[in-house]
Design a protein around this motif. Structure first.
Motif, short mmCIF file in Angstrom:
data_model
loop_
_atom_site.label_atom_id
_atom_site.label_comp_id
_atom_site.label_asym_id
_atom_site.label_seq_id
_atom_site.Cartn_x
_atom_site.Cartn_y
_atom_site.Cartn_z
N LEU A 1 0.83 -1.20 0.00
CA LEU A 1 0.00 0.00 0.00
C LEU A 1 0.87 1.25 0.00
O LEU A 1 0.58 2.22 -0.71
N ALA A 2 1.96 1.23 0.76
CA ALA A 2 2.86 2.38 0.81
C ALA A 2 3.47 2.65 -0.56
O ALA A 2 3.63 3.80 -0.95
N GLU A 3 3.76 1.60 -1.31
CA GLU A 3 4.35 1.77 -2.64
C GLU A 3 3.38 2.42 -3.61
O GLU A 3 3.82 3.06 -4.58
N LEU A 4 2.08 2.30 -3.36
CA LEU A 4 1.10 2.96 -4.23
C LEU A 4 1.15 4.48 -4.05
O LEU A 4 0.76 5.22 -4.95
N GLY A 5 1.60 4.92 -2.89
CA GLY A 5 1.76 6.36 -2.66
C GLY A 5 0.46 7.11 -2.44
O GLY A 5 0.37 8.29 -2.74
N VAL A 6 -0.56 6.42 -1.91
CA VAL A 6 -1.84 7.08 -1.61
C VAL A 6 -2.18 6.85 -0.14
O VAL A 6 -1.77 5.86 0.45
N PRO A 7 -2.94 7.77 0.47
CA PRO A 7 -3.33 7.58 1.87
C PRO A 7 -4.21 6.34 2.03
O PRO A 7 -4.91 5.94 1.10
N VAL A 8 -4.18 5.78 3.24
CA VAL A 8 -5.04 4.65 3.59
C VAL A 8 -5.96 5.12 4.72
O VAL A 8 -5.51 5.72 5.69
N THR A 9 -7.27 4.85 4.55
CA THR A 9 -8.25 5.23 5.56
C THR A 9 -9.04 4.00 5.99
O THR A 9 -9.04 2.98 5.30
N PHE A 10 -9.72 4.14 7.12
CA PHE A 10 -10.53 3.06 7.68
C PHE A 10 -11.90 3.63 8.01
O PHE A 10 -12.01 4.63 8.70
N THR A 11 -12.95 2.99 7.49
CA THR A 11 -14.31 3.46 7.70
C THR A 11 -15.11 2.34 8.33
O THR A 11 -15.16 1.23 7.80
N THR A 12 -15.74 2.63 9.47
CA THR A 12 -16.63 1.64 10.07
C THR A 12 -18.06 2.10 9.82
O THR A 12 -18.36 3.29 9.85
#
Length: 147
Positions: free
Chosen positions: A120-131
């Motif tokens: 995911l870090a290599e994609l270079g985009v933020p990661v979010t979590f939604t419940t």
């Protein structure tokens, strides 16, 4: 205390690339990522494009796998060769992120392996979590005590 390995996974888990901005819809996302002609994309159960006003998602859901790692690896596999397209979307002012979404209840957890985090870090985009809440479950009114 339960460890992450002993927790049940989130229910209704999905992992998505979310792109938002002006003139973004499913056709735009398919064209930008050049997915329309991709055999692996069109034939994969649980891998779909969704859109709403000003946004589109490439989503891997629990029909594909109930595991966050497996969903994310599928998404990374689709997006890694398309990283230049992701970069162009960001340069064009679009918001681009990967979102893990599901129903998180007591006794559930979301395990993501170091290998997936690195991908995911290599994609270079933020990661979010939604419940999210399960459909039909009533919202508690925080002002109910006023009578």
């Amino acid at each position: 205390m339960e460890t992450g390995a002993n927790l049940k996974p989130w229910a209704n888990l999905s992992t998505s690339l979310v792109v938002s901005g002006r003139e973004v819809d499913s056709a735009f996302l398919l064209a930008e990522l050049q997915l329309a002609a991709s055999e692996g994309f069109s034939s994969s159960d649980g891998v779909d494009i969704y859109s709403g006003p000003g946004r589109a998602t490439l989503t891997i859901d629990e029909r594909h796998s109930e595991s966050a790692d497996e969903q994310a690896m599928e998404l990374i596999g689709l997006l890694s060769p398309r990283k230049p397209a992701l970069d162009r979307l960001k340069e064009a002012g679009k918001t681009v992120k990967v979102d893990f979404s599901g129903i998180a209840e007591s006794g559930t957890g979301l395990h993501i392996s170091p290998a997936v985090l690195a991908g995911l870090a290599e994609l270079g985009v933020p990661v979010t979590f939604t419940t999210v809440r399960e459909s039909g479950e009533g919202e508690e009114d925080p002002l109910a005590w006023l009578g």
